[in-house]
Scaffold this motif. Structure first.
Motif, PDB file in Angstrom:
ATOM      1  N   LEU A  17      49.970  91.563  79.832  1.00 28.69           N
ATOM      2  CA  LEU A  17      50.995  90.981  80.819  1.00 28.69           C
ATOM      3  C   LEU A  17      52.004  92.178  81.182  1.00 28.69           C
ATOM      4  CD1 LEU A  17      51.642  87.544  79.102  1.00 28.69           C
ATOM      5  CD2 LEU A  17      50.664  88.057  81.520  1.00 28.69           C
ATOM      6  N   TRP A  93      55.354  74.807  95.619  1.00 31.25           N
ATOM      7  CA  TRP A  93      54.354  75.079  94.665  1.00 31.25           C
ATOM      8  C   TRP A  93      53.933  73.560  93.934  1.00 31.25           C
ATOM      9  CZ3 TRP A  93      57.884  78.671  91.539  1.00 31.25           C
ATOM     10  CH2 TRP A  93      58.264  79.605  92.286  1.00 31.25           C
ATOM     11  N   ASN A 118      47.239  81.050  93.359  1.00 34.55           N
ATOM     12  CA  ASN A 118      47.748  81.705  92.355  1.00 34.55           C
ATOM     13  C   ASN A 118      48.152  80.964  91.093  1.00 34.55           C
ATOM     14  OD1 ASN A 118      47.901  84.443  94.114  1.00 34.55           O
ATOM     15  ND2 ASN A 118      48.957  83.023  95.518  1.00 34.55           N
ATOM     16  N   TYR A 120      49.685  80.278  87.210  1.00 33.14           N
ATOM     17  CA  TYR A 120      50.833  80.930  86.309  1.00 33.14           C
ATOM     18  C   TYR A 120      50.697  79.774  85.427  1.00 33.14           C
ATOM     19  CZ  TYR A 120      51.856  84.064  90.144  1.00 33.14           C
ATOM     20  OH  TYR A 120      51.971  84.908  91.135  1.00 33.14           O
ATOM     21  N   ASP A 122      51.110  78.122  81.543  1.00 30.66           N
ATOM     22  CA  ASP A 122      52.055  77.966  80.481  1.00 30.66           C
ATOM     23  C   ASP A 122      51.731  77.517  79.236  1.00 30.66           C
ATOM     24  OD1 ASP A 122      52.069  75.084  81.122  1.00 30.66           O
ATOM     25  OD2 ASP A 122      53.585  75.712  82.978  1.00 30.66           O
ATOM     26  N   GLY A 256      49.696  74.755  84.336  1.00 30.44           N
ATOM     27  CA  GLY A 256      50.787  75.681  84.679  1.00 30.44           C
ATOM     28  C   GLY A 256      51.144  75.334  86.140  1.00 30.44           C
ATOM     29  N   LEU A 271      56.622  86.518  90.833  1.00 32.98           N
ATOM     30  CA  LEU A 271      56.191  85.540  89.907  1.00 32.98           C
ATOM     31  C   LEU A 271      55.413  86.373  88.614  1.00 32.98           C
ATOM     32  CD1 LEU A 271      55.454  82.374  91.884  1.00 32.98           C
ATOM     33  CD2 LEU A 271      57.343  82.700  90.244  1.00 32.98           C
ATOM     34  N   ASP A 272      54.523  87.304  89.114  1.00 36.74           N
ATOM     35  CA  ASP A 272      53.789  88.085  88.207  1.00 36.74           C
ATOM     36  C   ASP A 272      54.746  88.549  87.312  1.00 36.74           C
ATOM     37  OD1 ASP A 272      51.616  87.613  89.590  1.00 36.74           O
ATOM     38  OD2 ASP A 272      51.068  89.266  90.212  1.00 36.74           O
ATOM     39  N   TRP A 275      56.358  86.133  84.984  1.00 39.42           N
ATOM     40  CA  TRP A 275      55.427  85.738  83.741  1.00 39.42           C
ATOM     41  C   TRP A 275      55.225  86.649  82.803  1.00 39.42           C
ATOM     42  CZ3 TRP A 275      56.004  81.188  86.394  1.00 39.42           C
ATOM     43  CH2 TRP A 275      55.341  80.281  85.818  1.00 39.42           C
ATOM     44  N   PRO A 298      50.999  81.968  78.231  1.00 36.47           N
ATOM     45  CA  PRO A 298      51.429  82.420  79.464  1.00 36.47           C
ATOM     46  C   PRO A 298      50.648  83.554  80.407  1.00 36.47           C
ATOM     47  CG  PRO A 298      52.304  83.705  77.532  1.00 36.47           C
ATOM     48  CD  PRO A 298      51.409  82.447  76.910  1.00 36.47           C
ATOM     49  N   TYR A 300      48.658  84.630  83.784  1.00 36.10           N
ATOM     50  CA  TYR A 300      48.632  84.773  85.301  1.00 36.10           C
ATOM     51  C   TYR A 300      47.384  85.786  86.029  1.00 36.10           C
ATOM     52  CZ  TYR A 300      51.111  89.039  85.037  1.00 36.10           C
ATOM     53  OH  TYR A 300      51.507  90.432  84.994  1.00 36.10           O
ATOM     54  N   ALA A 304      43.983  84.600  84.317  1.00 34.87           N
ATOM     55  CA  ALA A 304      44.274  83.130  84.478  1.00 34.87           C
ATOM     56  C   ALA A 304      43.026  82.539  85.215  1.00 34.87           C
ATOM     57  CB  ALA A 304      45.458  82.785  85.016  1.00 34.87           C
TER      58      ALA A 304
END
Length: 338
Positions: A17, A93, A118, A120, A122, A256, A271-272, A275, A298, A300, A304
């Motif tokens: 990440l 979203w 996309n 994301y 969690d 997510g 957002l990348d 995260w 977590p 992305y 992901a």
């Protein structure tokens, strides 16, 4: 794949990440109006719970208002469709389980594939076979015997076709045989309440949705749909389904926030970065996962997309083999797991 092996996949995630963060940092998006996250299930369920935790973290990281809106119906496809067809400005979203989003096309509910979004992520969730505390089923063996002896006696509450609970029950049925009476609700929380009240015998919704009722001894957990036991804070150990049945298809069920692929590049880049720098270090999200029987996840981007594929494949072919799919998964690019 079991929770132990899933957890192992998460080790070292911070390095990956962090590497991506440098690229994302080149573009900074400053929201000029509130961000709307559509939760396509009712309030109180697994998606609603974790999305509200994440929304609070996003507000701090982006310096913007994040509104969580519940729009349940049609196994989550109505709310997902609203996000998909929203203004492509990046302010709307959706959220939920990636395995649901990836199989709406197979069910003929929504013309979308997982690559249209996309992702994301969690947390990863596991389903629990839980029965009303006053039911006669004391063990998983009792439950399996009843499925074979009198399927109509086993009423199972889920959040609907394609929900985590329904997928879990179909996976169990495919391996163990027998049957059950499917009773659907507009979310995991109503399904759990139905079981607590005695409206249904059982629910196979996620641990995060059943946790409080299990701790309160209103639901008796018989097994977790996983290859390893689940340790739930305030309760103890729930045995794995593999102790009772061989061959149950298991894959991590990742949840997510999902942003339509039409969102501007600067939104995705921002957002990348969030995260990588905030969500990956969120103590609130870690605490939520630990207290609810979930796994902190977590992830992305391309990572992901790869991680969610096994659950999508499992789900798509469970539906197809059970005669519940309207579209052959192979015709929409979903291959059967080998």
């Amino acid at each position: 794949m079991n929770i132990k092996s899933v957890t192992g996949l998460f080790v070292g995630a911070g390095l990956a990440l962090g590497a991506a963060a440098g690229t994302a940092a080149a573009m900074d998006w400053k929201p000029e109006k509130p961000i709307n996250i559509i939760v396509p299930w009712s309030a109180g369920g697994s998606t609603d719970q974790v999305t509200r935790v994440v929304a609070a973290e996003l507000e701090k990281a982006l310096g913007a208002t994040v509104v969580v809106q519940n729009q349940p119906g049609a196994s989550g496809s109505i709310g997902s469709k609203s996000a998909l067809e929203s203004d492509p400005d990046g302010y709307t979203w959706t959220a939920g389980a990636a395995q649901d989003l990836g199989t709406y096309k197979v069910l003929g509910m929504l013309d979308t594939s997982i690559g249209d979004w996309n992702l994301y992520l969690d947390v990863a969730n596991v389903a629990v076979i839980g029965v009303n505390a006053d039911s006669p089923y004391q063990t998983m063996d009792d439950f399996l015997k009843a499925m074979k002896d009198d399927p109509n006696a086993i009423s199972v509450a889920t959040a609907g076709l394609n929900s985590g609970g329904h997928n879990a029950m179909e996976a169990l049925k495919s391996a163990a045989g027998g049957g059950y009476k499917h009773v659907t609700y507009d979310g995991g929380n109503p399904a759990v309440i139905a079981t607590v009240s005695g409206e249904t015998v059982a629910t196979t919704q996620l641990a995060v949705e059943q946790a409080e009722m299990i701790r309160a001894k209103r639901i008796r957990p018989l097994a977790v749909l996983n290859g390893e036991p689940l340790i739930l804070e305030g309760y103890g150990e729930i045995p794995p389904i593999t102790d009772f049945v061989d061959g149950v298809p298991i894959a991590p069920n990742y949840f997510g926030v999902f942003v339509p692929g039409t969102a501007p590049a600067e939104v995705v880049a921002a957002l990348d970065k969030v995260w990588a720098e905030s969500i990956a270090n969120s103590q609130a999200l870690k605490d939520y996962a630990a207290g609810r029987g979930a796994v902190f996840a977590p992830f992305y981007g391309e990572d992901a997309q790869k991680r969610v594929l096994p659950a999508i494949q499992n789900n798509a072919y469970l539906l197809f083999d059970a005669g519940k799919a309207k579209v052959d998964p192979a015709t929409v690019g979903i291959e059967r797991m080998k």
